[in-house]
Design an enzyme around this catalytic site. Structure first.
Site, PDB file in Angstrom:
ATOM      1  CD  GLN A  91      -2.681   1.326   2.496  1.00 22.73           C
ATOM      2  OE1 GLN A  91      -2.144   1.400   3.596  1.00 22.73           O
ATOM      3  NE2 GLN A  91      -3.987   1.343   2.342  1.00 22.73           N
ATOM      4  NE  ARG A 167      -3.915   8.111   6.713  1.00 22.86           N
ATOM      5  CZ  ARG A 167      -4.252   8.450   7.942  1.00 22.86           C
ATOM      6  NH1 ARG A 167      -4.270   9.707   8.312  1.00 22.86           N
ATOM      7  NH2 ARG A 167      -4.627   7.530   8.805  1.00 22.86           N
ATOM      8  CB  CYS A 346     -14.390  -5.844  21.381  1.00 20.49           C
ATOM      9  SG  CYS A 346     -12.784  -6.663  21.206  1.00 20.49           S
ATOM     10  CB  CYS A 350      -7.100  -5.003  16.856  1.00 21.83           C
ATOM     11  SG  CYS A 350      -8.848  -4.607  16.997  1.00 21.83           S
TER      12      CYS A 350
END
Ligand SMILES: Cc1cc2nc3c(=O)[nH]c(=O)nc-3n(C[C@H](O)[C@H](O)[C@H](O)COP(=O)(O)O)c2cc1C
Ligand code: SF4
Length: 370
Positions: A91, A167, A346, A350
């Site tokens: 990416q 971005r 949740c 992460c």
């Protein structure tokens, strides 16, 4: 039962062995741990891994494509991921944060007077003025670096690139941030120019390279996302991006609102449901024949199979689900979906781990369950 999930796909000239991609996910882990995690995800059976936020320029956060060490790291990564029968996509990322504006907040962040959550809106306020005042010469240099970065990514062993349409590409696209008066601002065609030329820069260097475009969509009523392409303007942007050389679209909600909008928890008021951003794919589907990758809250094999089989999307990117259980594809292939550790969205370990600088983890690690 999961025939479509498990079937191959021509994705811009690359053959994906099945329809599951690991979505771009910055992990904030030390390199050794990061490599181990990606190896586990590749071994779990997904067709391709997208490495998130690889800077297109020489300076930026994360391993650099321009340094010997960085290049060696990506070569090792490609060797490991390919060794598991998985493809690799880079990416290509250009930040739209004004570094000078960021510096003034460093002391307050270090002394914890400003939390990371408080910092985000402060930085977002700088995006519009920064994009609007960026000198044209600098704009052209950055565009050129997308091509250079793609060449280096190819040398490192990446199979394709994804131009990060959020971005800087997304901020140039956005009428909320881009108030330029030159050919990069004003009409939707002009606001698309930065992204179009970034894709062209890659295409000129590498005529055969598949180029995915992360198409970040802003919705109004209710308002979500600030960068990216307004829903009504997709009809201008999508054909231009395709003509420039994009070979597929990875469609999601635009950034620069709250992180929990683009990475929504299950209790999110607008995007809490399975497949929360697929409605944007439906709009893009009307505008192109190119393959479309859906992303966002995709965890349930039955739901995923239905979306793919109906032709609504061509493949699926998962971030949190493959963090929660890298073996999702393997378990589906084995006809054992009930054994999958389903991501419950949740965001505790992460996104939470990333925000607290502990790196990306999951509640399922070390025997923990929800
Ligand atoms: C910890 C974390 C880091 C992420 N890093 C990136 C990134 O570097 N680039 C990017 O485009 N998206 C990034 N994302 C967004 C994901 O690619 C994805 O769009 C989002 O998480 C929704 O998909 P999911 O429901 O499968 O998690 C990140 C998501 C998470 C959870
Ligand atoms: S911590 Fe929660 S949201 Fe994050 S991957 Fe694990 S189950 Fe999913």
């Amino acid at each position: 039962m999961y025939d479509t999930i498990l079937s191959p796909l021509n994705y811009g000239g690359l053959t994906l062995k099945n329809r599951i991609i690991f979505a771009p996910t910055s992990m904030g882990l030390p390199r050794g741990q990061w490599l181990e995690r990606l190896k586990a995800i590749a071994a779990g059976g997904c067709a391709m891994i997208v490495i998130g936020d690889i800077p297109v320029g020489k300076h930026g956060f994360g391993a650099s494509l321009y340094s010997r060490k960085g290049l060696e790291f990506y070569q090792e990564l490609a060797r490991v991921v390919h060794g598991e029968g998985c493809l690799l996509c880079a990416q290509l990322h250009q930040s739209d944060s004004d570094l000078k504006a960021m510096l003034k907040y460093v002391p307050s962040v270090l002394t914890k007077r400003i939390s990371m959550e408080q910092l985000r809106p402060l930085l977002n306020e700088q995006v519009g003025p920064y994009i609007t005042s960026l000198p044209e010469k600098k704009v052209r240099e950055i565009i050129h670096s997308f091509g250079q970065a793609a060449v280096r990514a190819r040398e490192a062993g990446f199979d394709m690139v994804q131009v990060h349409g959020d971005r800087m590409c997304g901020s140039f696209s956005s009428s909320l941030y881009n108030n330029r008066r030159d050919e990069y601002g004003g009409s939707p065609e002009n606001r698309a120019r930065f992204a179009v030329e970034a894709i062209q820069a890659v295409r000129e260097q590498l005529p055969d390279l598949p180029i995915d475009y992360k198409l970040a969509v802003r919705q109004e009523a209710p308002h979500y996302g600030n960068a990216g392409v307004l829903e009504e303007e997709l009809k201008v942007f999508v054909p231009l991006l395709e003509q420039a050389g994009a070979t597929s679209f990875h469609v999601t909600l635009a950034n620069h609102g709250s992180l929990t909008d683009t990475i929504p928890p299950a209790n999110h008021p607008e995007f809490g449901a399975e497949g929360c951003f697929l409605k944007f794919c439906d709009q893009v589907r009307q505008l192109t024949e190119l393959p479309i990758c859906g992303v966002g809250g995709l965890t349930d094999p039955d739901f995923v199979e239905t979306q793919l089989a109906s032709g609504r999307i061509d493949c699926v990117a998962m971030s949190r689900q493959l963090i929660a259980d890298p073996d999702w594809p393997r378990k589906v292939a084995a006809g054992e979906p009930e054994r999958i550790h389903r991501c419950v969205r949740c965001n505790q370990r992460c996104l939470g781990g990333m925000m607290s600088h502990q790196g990306v983890h999951c509640i399922y690690e070390k025997g923990e369950t929800k």
